[in-house]
Motif scaffolding. Structure first.
Motif, PDB file in Angstrom:
ATOM      1  N   ASP A 113       0.858  -1.192   0.000  1.00  0.00           N
ATOM      2  CA  ASP A 113       0.000   0.000   0.000  1.00  0.00           C
ATOM      3  C   ASP A 113       0.891   1.237   0.000  1.00  0.00           C
ATOM      4  O   ASP A 113       1.883   1.310   0.728  1.00  0.00           O
ATOM      5  CB  ASP A 113      -0.889  -0.026   1.256  1.00  0.00           C
ATOM      6  N   GLY A 114       0.544   2.213  -0.817  1.00  0.00           N
ATOM      7  CA  GLY A 114       1.332   3.433  -0.906  1.00  0.00           C
ATOM      8  C   GLY A 114       1.400   4.157   0.429  1.00  0.00           C
ATOM      9  O   GLY A 114       0.393   4.283   1.129  1.00  0.00           O
ATOM     10  N   HIS A 115       2.608   4.612   0.772  1.00  0.00           N
ATOM     11  CA  HIS A 115       2.780   5.339   2.027  1.00  0.00           C
ATOM     12  C   HIS A 115       2.348   6.798   1.848  1.00  0.00           C
ATOM     13  O   HIS A 115       2.851   7.491   0.965  1.00  0.00           O
ATOM     14  CB  HIS A 115       4.243   5.267   2.462  1.00  0.00           C
ATOM     15  N   SER A 116       1.389   7.225   2.645  1.00  0.00           N
ATOM     16  CA  SER A 116       0.896   8.616   2.601  1.00  0.00           C
ATOM     17  C   SER A 116       0.542   9.065   1.179  1.00  0.00           C
ATOM     18  O   SER A 116       0.979  10.126   0.733  1.00  0.00           O
ATOM     19  CB  SER A 116       1.946   9.584   3.177  1.00  0.00           C
ATOM     20  N   PHE A 117      -0.257   8.252   0.498  1.00  0.00           N
ATOM     21  CA  PHE A 117      -0.627   8.609  -0.878  1.00  0.00           C
ATOM     22  C   PHE A 117      -1.704   9.683  -0.934  1.00  0.00           C
ATOM     23  O   PHE A 117      -1.968  10.235  -2.006  1.00  0.00           O
ATOM     24  CB  PHE A 117      -1.013   7.371  -1.692  1.00  0.00           C
ATOM     25  N   ASP A 161      -4.154   2.933  -4.063  1.00  0.00           N
ATOM     26  CA  ASP A 161      -2.691   2.833  -3.952  1.00  0.00           C
ATOM     27  C   ASP A 161      -2.258   1.485  -3.397  1.00  0.00           C
ATOM     28  O   ASP A 161      -1.185   1.373  -2.814  1.00  0.00           O
ATOM     29  CB  ASP A 161      -2.149   3.966  -3.063  1.00  0.00           C
TER      30      ASP A 161
HETATM   31 MG    MG Z   1      -1.755   4.287   1.364  1.00  0.00          MG
END
Ligand code: MG
Ligand code: ATP
Ligand code: ATP
Ligand code: MG
Ligand code: MG
Ligand code: MG
Ligand code: MG
Length: 270
Positions: free
Chosen positions: A29-33, A76
């Motif tokens: 999962d994208g970090h701070s998307f 994300d």
């Molecule tokens: Mg994310």
């Protein structure tokens, strides 16, 4: 084996082999998307460039690891299903998680300019990764149903929310207030009566997410040619490596919750 007096420190590394014979689901999962999508001008509610880039990075992971048969992406995040009998990296958890997360991330960055030619990367994105083990087909099916139900809930909310803001002229605070306490039926109704949108007609990519399935392709019949081994093999169907069945990857935007999908692709749960 190296035998310096310092080598004992290697023994402090803990073994982390995952239980045998369990399905592995790897999710990243994208970090701070939320921030990343803002700073890179993602179109709301769904930036198709960003979704295609996620699909591309996921495909690169599937191409590198034949033990992954199925993957599902939304927003994300991406989930990958590994065969329960996989012996990848001797099933070492941190080895699998870190290697796959880093391969996905480097592909995301590598292919960024193809999907965002006019938006330079302002800073390097990162992804978190984890593996969850599931003991039976039931949990694996329910896992993917859970992610796709999440796609549906988020996309319905975001679609109405951004219609209220972009077409209805509401502030984001007002749009949140408008939607407070509404159920799914109310949201369909707002979309239809205020904005003439039929939710079910929206691109299935947004409503269903992205599904990659690996399909075994029947081997091409052997072609006898005059070609010698030193000549390039152009035009001659490639034979799979010994012991490997050739496969292709299909990208779908289909329902994963009903039985149809799992009946059609029953081999994914072997
Ligand atoms: Mg994310
Ligand atoms: P991998 O990178 O394949 O996941 P790893 O990190 O354990 O596994 P390497 O990165 O190739 O292996 O090597 C780490 C270093 O640790 C190597 O230089 C190797 O010489 C040393 N090493 C590995 N195993 C032992 C061991 N049992 N005893 C002493 N040194 C070791
Ligand atoms: P965390 O680091 O905890 O994951 P996050 O900010 O990444 O925090 P998520 O719950 O993963 O939070 O949500 C990702 C957010 O990224 C979405 O809410 C959305 O705002 C944005 N986003 C991701 N992909 C897209 C896209 N294709 N189009 C528009 N927005 C997107
Ligand atoms: Mg999160
Ligand atoms: Mg997310
Ligand atoms: Mg190493
Ligand atoms: Mg090394």
């Amino acid at each position: 084996m190296a035998g310096s007096k310092f080598a004992y420190v290697k023994k402090f590394e803990l073994p982390d082999a995952l239980l045998p014979n369990m399905f592995m689901v790897f999710r990243l999962d994208g970090h701070s998307f939320h921030r990343f999508s803002d700073e890179h001008e993602f179109v709301k509610p769904n930036d198709v460039r960003a979704l295609r880039l996620m699909d591309h990075a996921a495909k690169s992971v599937l191409e590198a690891y034949s033990d992954i048969g199925l993957a599902f992406g939304e927003s994300d995040e991406y989930s990958f299903l590994l065969r329960k009998s996989t012996t990848l990296y001797n099933r070492r958890e941190s080895k699998i998680v870190s290697t796959l997360t880093s391969l996905f991330t480097s592909n995301y960055v590598f292919h960024w300019p193809t999907y965002f030619p006019d938006v330079p990367l302002r800073y390097p994105p990162s992804f978190d990764g984890r593996i969850v083990l599931y003991p039976s087909q039931r949990e694996v099916r329910d896992y993917f149903a859970w992610r796709q139900a999440d796609t549906h809930i988020n996309n319905l909310y975001n679609t109405v929310f951004w219609a209220l803001v972009q077409q209805g002229g509401q502030t984001t605070t007002e749009a949140h207030a408008t939607l407070r306490g509404t159920v799914s039926k109310d949201k369909h109704e707002i979309l239809f009566s205020h904005f003439g949108m039929n939710y079910d007609k929206i691109d299935p990519r947004y409503r269903k997410g992205s599904v990659f399935v690996r399909i075994e392709t029947p081997e091409a019949p052997e072609v006898t040619t005059e070609a010698t081994s030193s000549q390039p093999s152009e035009g001659i169907p490639k034979k799979a490596k010994k012991g490997k069945v050739p496969t292709t990857l299909e990208l779908l935007h289909c329902d994963l919750i009903r039985d149809d999908f799992w009946e059609k692709y029953a081999h994914l749960l072997d």
